[in-house]
Design a protein around this motif. Structure first.
Motif, PDB file in Angstrom:
ATOM      1  N   UNK A   1      30.463  42.354  38.784  1.00 23.70           N
ATOM      2  CA  UNK A   1      30.831  41.118  38.164  1.00 23.70           C
ATOM      3  C   UNK A   1      32.215  41.308  37.079  1.00 23.70           C
ATOM      4  N   UNK A   2      32.085  42.532  36.470  1.00 20.47           N
ATOM      5  CA  UNK A   2      33.176  42.829  35.647  1.00 20.47           C
ATOM      6  C   UNK A   2      34.508  42.941  36.639  1.00 20.47           C
ATOM      7  N   UNK A   3      34.217  43.475  37.847  1.00 18.35           N
ATOM      8  CA  UNK A   3      35.508  43.921  38.561  1.00 18.35           C
ATOM      9  C   UNK A   3      36.011  42.553  39.047  1.00 18.35           C
ATOM     10  N   UNK A   4      35.040  41.553  39.388  1.00 19.38           N
ATOM     11  CA  UNK A   4      35.581  40.230  40.078  1.00 19.38           C
ATOM     12  C   UNK A   4      36.073  39.519  39.018  1.00 19.38           C
ATOM     13  N   UNK A   5      35.687  39.312  37.906  1.00 20.43           N
ATOM     14  CA  UNK A   5      36.273  38.534  36.922  1.00 20.43           C
ATOM     15  C   UNK A   5      37.530  38.873  36.397  1.00 20.43           C
ATOM     16  N   UNK A   6      37.529  40.384  36.521  1.00 19.82           N
ATOM     17  CA  UNK A   6      39.201  40.870  35.793  1.00 19.82           C
ATOM     18  C   UNK A   6      40.024  40.477  37.117  1.00 19.82           C
ATOM     19  N   UNK A   7      39.845  40.731  38.223  1.00 18.69           N
ATOM     20  CA  UNK A   7      40.710  40.602  39.296  1.00 18.69           C
ATOM     21  C   UNK A   7      40.980  39.199  39.409  1.00 18.69           C
ATOM     22  N   UNK A   8      39.994  38.282  39.356  1.00 22.73           N
ATOM     23  CA  UNK A   8      40.292  36.853  39.414  1.00 22.73           C
ATOM     24  C   UNK A   8      41.308  36.331  38.371  1.00 22.73           C
ATOM     25  N   UNK A   9      41.028  37.012  37.260  1.00 25.03           N
ATOM     26  CA  UNK A   9      41.782  36.418  36.189  1.00 25.03           C
ATOM     27  C   UNK A   9      43.303  37.193  36.382  1.00 25.03           C
ATOM     28  N   UNK A  10      43.648  37.988  37.198  1.00 28.66           N
ATOM     29  CA  UNK A  10      44.976  38.190  37.486  1.00 28.66           C
ATOM     30  C   UNK A  10      45.352  37.698  38.808  1.00 28.66           C
ATOM     31  N   UNK A  11      44.726  36.865  39.199  1.00 26.62           N
ATOM     32  CA  UNK A  11      44.994  35.948  40.643  1.00 26.62           C
ATOM     33  C   UNK A  11      44.762  36.588  41.979  1.00 26.62           C
ATOM     34  N   UNK A  12      43.849  37.784  41.697  1.00 27.12           N
ATOM     35  CA  UNK A  12      43.735  38.558  43.110  1.00 27.12           C
ATOM     36  C   UNK A  12      42.207  38.172  43.624  1.00 27.12           C
ATOM     37  N   UNK A  13      42.178  37.704  44.958  1.00 32.17           N
ATOM     38  CA  UNK A  13      41.021  37.357  45.469  1.00 32.17           C
ATOM     39  C   UNK A  13      39.922  38.423  45.611  1.00 32.17           C
ATOM     40  N   UNK A  14      38.773  38.189  45.566  1.00 31.26           N
ATOM     41  CA  UNK A  14      37.765  39.212  45.469  1.00 31.26           C
ATOM     42  C   UNK A  14      36.758  38.944  46.365  1.00 31.26           C
TER      43      UNK A  14
END
Lengths: 190, 381
Positions: free
Chosen positions: A101-114
């Motif tokens: 969840x942490x990785x997904x949230x952080x990546x998504x906040x930077x505009x990268x799909x997960x």
């Protein structure tokens, strides 16, 4: 054919289209922007513990942005030898899911799909091998950690370099670089 | 004490513990003996002493309904004699090991079904249970202890018990009892110490048992507070609410993983089971990415111990309603919908349609927190 007939046919067609928009199940069609794209490159970010090196994560984000790629964090769960391989692993998942969840949230906040994955095996390497049998990845980013409990050992990394048909990026953080991505950054109650 | 709607039914009291040897049977016998001394008609319906002298000693003086012999494949097995107990019709019956599986040829497959029959006859029952036998905890405890328990009982059985008593002792004290030969005979002690009876196993099991009973107490208190009030009808339903079951609606796409994780965490907190449902439109072909997502979803469900259900239907709402009713769902989780187009804007959104057709079932829309505007720093050192 008179103008009236043409108008009537046109109106009927429009009504039919609108009605179809109403009656067809919305999950039957996806808006173009949401349709799965088959041409994304795929960057695998495997982990086993409750945190990953920030350096690995940032490398994955940079590459994903540069290559229009999807980051695929994968939690590798270990099944004890005395249990069947299909065993549910709620205790390990209680550690791994928040980090996903942490990785997904952080990546998504930077505009990268997960697109996350979970794999299980007798060892972390076995779990990774099973995942690689199911799916292909263009690149794998792993952290070479001094701590053998962190997950993938040097032997595992050597195995990956020998056997895995993908570009492999092994990062060894500097000793003073203790930055981590962990469950601490998860927003909300997760 | 919990008031029950059916006053002719017997009362069930369960002594629950973290493992064999915690003292559940001993405590059950002490209470049975106290009831006998108080003048009640008490019998032992089934007792498993496992050769423990202390347990056998405290059972002396309590009348026993002899076991019956059941022949199964050239073997003669001894089982509880349910017909004899019902004929004897005591006020209180002591029945050990609630999760036991009966030999074929008896009235019921499981002993808890026998207990139901005894309760239905108006006889009070004292029984015992180890926490690892609870169905919902089976996966959790298997992973903790490395041993899968085959004999399980539905959680609803415990939820319906009038009283649940935790027999607690520290793992160290239990190991001490084991080493002193008070749990198993000497030839089995080493094997037990090397397998199940490890301090880390016992500590984890103790935590699970304490939490389980705490949750039971909370649920019972809710029921008790409601009984006798204007909300008696709610009280009748309250025990069923203990058996929560969640349903997450998924599609083969990456965002479903997040929804499932969120649903699983909620299920963990509620001590509930989790089902995942994908309603597939008939004839719909999956793209390569969707197929991969579906495989990943099935894998995630399996690792989490959730059940993945796949249905084919043109009518999403009807399919969800059918599954929710069939599986006894109390809570539905959906992801945020895509914007409707055309006349579909006039139709009620899926959560509202579900709430209209499934009264009493909670519907929750899971937000994507990664998209939430937030000034909070994400930095982590």
């Amino acid at each position: 054919m008179s103008v009236a007939v043409i108008v009537a046919v046109g109106c009927a067609g429009a009504l039919l289209g609108i009605a179809a928009g109403y009656w067809l199940p919305p999950h039957g069609r996806l808006p173009a922007r949401d349709r799965p794209q088959g041409d994304h490159r795929r960057i695998l970010l495997p982990f086993t513990g409750e945190e990953i090196s920030r350096r690995s994560f940032e490398a994955a984000v940079r590459l994903a942005k540069a290559e229009n790629a999807i980051i695929m964090p994968a939690f590798l769960a270990r099944v004890p030898m005395n249990l069947p391989l299909e065993t549910a692993l709620p205790v390990q998942c209680a550690r791994g899911m928040p980090l996903l969840e942490a990785i997904e949230q952080r990546a998504a906040s930077q505009g990268v799909p997960v697109d996350s994955r979970v794999a299980r095996g007798r060892t972390a390497r076995d779990a990774l091998r099973k995942l690689l049998e199911q799916e292909q990845f263009d690149r794998i980013i792993v952290s070479a950690d001094e701590d053998p409990r962190a997950g993938l050992s040097y032997e595992d990394l050597r195995w990956m370099l020998d056997r895995v048909p993908a570009e492999i990026l092994i990062l060894r953080p500097a000793p003073q670089d203790t930055r981590r991505i962990s469950v601490e950054i998860v927003k909300g109650h997760f | 004490m919990v008031a029950t709607a059916d006053h002719s039914r017997g009362r069930l009291k369960v002594f629950i513990g973290m493992a064999a040897g915690a003292g559940k049977t001993y405590r059950m016998l002490l209470e049975g003996d106290a009831e006998l001394q108080a003048g009640r008609d008490v019998v032992i319906g089934l007792l498993e002493t496992h050769g423990r002298a202390e347990t056998a000693r405290v059972a002396e003086g309590l009348p026993i309904v002899p076991r019956r012999r059941v022949r199964y494949r050239e073997t003669v097995l001894e089982e509880m004699d349910l017909p004899a107990i019902l004929r004897r019709a005591p006020e209180l019956c002591l029945i050990d090991e609630l999760a036991h599986t009966n030999a074929p040829g008896t009235e019921h497959t499981k002993r808890h079904e026998d207990v139901e029959a005894v309760l239905a006859a108006g006889i009070d029952v004292l029984s015992t249970l180890n926490v690892q036998h609870l169905e919902s905890l089976n996966d959790h405890i298997t992973e903790l202890s490395g041993i899968r328990v085959r004999e399980t009982i539905p959680d609803a059985i415990l939820a319906r018990a009038d009283e649940v008593v935790l027999i607690d002792l520290t793992p160290e004290a239990l190991l001490e009892r084991l080493r002193a030969g008070k749990i198993y005979p000497s030839e089995r002690i080493d094997a037990a110490l090397n397998n199940f009876f490890k301090i880390e196993n016992l500590s984890a099991l103790r935590e699970v048992a304490l939490r389980q009973v705490a949750e039971e107490v909370g649920a019972k208190r809710l029921t008790t507070e409601l009984v006798g009030s204007r909300e008696e009808s709610l009280a009748a339903d309250a025990p069923h609410a203990v058996g929560e079951r969640l349903l997450a609606l998924v599609e083969p796409e990456p965002s479903a993983q997040r929804l499932v994780r969120r649903a699983w965490r909620s299920a963990q907190r509620l001590g509930a089971g989790l089902d995942l449902l994908w309603v597939r439109v008939p004839g719909r072909q999956l793209s390569e990415d969707e197929h991969r997502s579906l495989v990943a979803l099935r894998q995630l469900a399996s690792v989490l111990g959730a059940r993945m259900i796949e249905e084919e239907s043109d009518d999403l709402t009807a399919a969800v309603v059918e599954v929710a009713l069939r599986r006894g769902i109390t809570y539905i989780l959906v992801g945020s919908s895509r914007p409707a187009r055309g006349l579909a804007r006039l139709r009620a959104p899926l959560p509202q349609r579900l709430m209209a057709r499934l009264p009493g079932v909670d519907v929750r829309i899971v937000a994507d927190r990664s998209q939430r505007a937030n000034g909070a720093s994400l930095e982590s050192q």
